[in-house]
Design a protein around this motif. Structure first.
Motif, short mmCIF file in Angstrom:
data_model
loop_
_atom_site.label_atom_id
_atom_site.label_comp_id
_atom_site.label_asym_id
_atom_site.label_seq_id
_atom_site.Cartn_x
_atom_site.Cartn_y
_atom_site.Cartn_z
N ASP A 160 0.81 -1.28 -0.01
CA ASP A 160 -0.09 0.07 -0.04
C ASP A 160 0.86 1.35 -0.33
O ASP A 160 0.59 2.25 -0.62
N GLU A 161 2.10 1.27 0.67
CA GLU A 161 2.90 2.38 0.45
C GLU A 161 3.70 2.59 -0.81
O GLU A 161 3.32 3.70 -1.09
N ILE A 162 3.89 1.58 -1.13
CA ILE A 162 4.41 1.62 -2.78
C ILE A 162 3.30 2.17 -3.71
O ILE A 162 3.51 2.94 -4.47
N TYR A 163 2.18 1.72 -3.62
CA TYR A 163 0.98 2.24 -4.33
C TYR A 163 0.84 3.59 -4.17
O TYR A 163 0.59 4.46 -5.18
N GLN A 164 0.84 4.06 -2.98
CA GLN A 164 0.66 5.64 -2.63
C GLN A 164 1.80 6.46 -3.12
O GLN A 164 1.85 7.31 -3.71
N ILE A 165 3.08 5.91 -3.16
CA ILE A 165 4.20 6.48 -3.71
C ILE A 165 3.86 6.58 -5.23
O ILE A 165 4.40 7.79 -5.88
N LEU A 166 3.68 5.54 -5.90
CA LEU A 166 3.16 5.63 -7.48
C LEU A 166 2.02 6.68 -7.70
O LEU A 166 2.19 7.50 -8.67
N MET A 167 1.02 6.60 -6.74
CA MET A 167 -0.11 7.42 -7.23
C MET A 167 0.18 8.78 -6.85
O MET A 167 -0.32 9.85 -7.46
N SER A 168 1.13 9.24 -5.91
CA SER A 168 1.59 10.32 -5.55
C SER A 168 2.02 11.13 -6.83
O SER A 168 2.08 12.71 -6.97
N GLU A 169 2.70 10.62 -7.66
CA GLU A 169 3.32 11.29 -9.01
C GLU A 169 2.09 11.62 -9.79
O GLU A 169 2.26 12.85 -10.30
N TYR A 170 0.93 11.26 -9.67
CA TYR A 170 -0.17 11.77 -10.52
C TYR A 170 -1.02 12.67 -9.65
O TYR A 170 -1.54 13.78 -10.26
N ASP A 171 -0.80 12.61 -8.27
CA ASP A 171 -1.55 13.67 -7.55
C ASP A 171 -0.74 14.97 -7.66
O ASP A 171 -1.35 15.92 -7.82
N ASN A 172 0.52 14.91 -7.81
CA ASN A 172 1.26 16.08 -8.18
C ASN A 172 1.28 16.85 -9.39
O ASN A 172 1.14 17.83 -9.50
N LYS A 173 0.64 16.04 -10.14
CA LYS A 173 0.18 16.46 -11.88
C LYS A 173 -1.30 17.38 -11.51
O LYS A 173 -1.37 18.23 -12.50
#
Length: 179
Positions: free
Chosen positions: A164-177
């Motif tokens: 779940d932490e890795i998933y959040q790391i991945l998704m944070s790249e899109y959240d910053n977008k």
């Protein structure tokens, strides 16, 4: 073939695959021999050759099995033709099978952990939202490369973070977008 023989064959295949994966962490593919595997598994060469043509066939079958496992995670989405963007499923599978996924990346230099192209449905709503639906093929390639880099780094570090932490790391790249 009767059930007992099928069960025995499956056990032999699992032993062979496990030995191969272990050896591949220490040696290059072309350095592994059937004899090496037979010594570890205490199976005879005939058993190996009853299941695989050679070491390269074994490697190919392991690779295909992992690809199928990933594709199976997203089977419902493929059938229903939607994309949940739920990559946590794949991260849980990877954490549970770390050694096999390390092997997958070692066997395939240009490997891709996402579901196969036939089974991967790109989220066009996100494409429109983030990229004005332009140059989508480039964005897909960029995403896949980044995804693979995250997975490889996570595996190299022993999957210390939770899926779940890795998933959040991945998704944070899109959240910053979004900004």
């Amino acid at each position: 073939m009767n059930v007992q023989n099928n069960k025995r064959r499956k056990v032999s295949q699992e032993k062979i695959e496990k030995a191969f994966v272990t050896l591949l962490q220490e040696k290059e593919l072309n350095q592994i021999t059937v004899t090496d595997i037979c010594k570890i598994t205490k199976l005879n060469r005939t058993t190996f050759y009853n299941n695989y043509l050679d070491i390269y066939d074994l490697a190919a079958k392991i690779r295909l099995k992992l690809i199928q496992d990933v594709d199976d995670l997203y089977h419902d989405e493929k059938i229903k033709k939607y994309n949940s963007n739920d990559f946590s499923k794949i991260f849980h599978l990877i954490k549970k099978n770390q050694l096999f996924f390390k092997t997958y990346f070692k066997l395939e230099n240009d490997s891709n952990m996402l579901p196969s192209k036939e089974n991967f449905r790109y989220d066009t709503n996100l494409a429109k939202k983030y990229y004005n639906n332009q140059h989508i093929d480039y964005h897909i390639e960029f995403f896949k490369a980044g995804f693979n880099a995250i997975v490889k780094k996570w595996l190299k570090n022993g999957c210390k973070e939770s899926p779940d932490e890795i998933y959040q790391i991945l998704m944070s790249e899109y959240d910053n977008k979004k900004s």
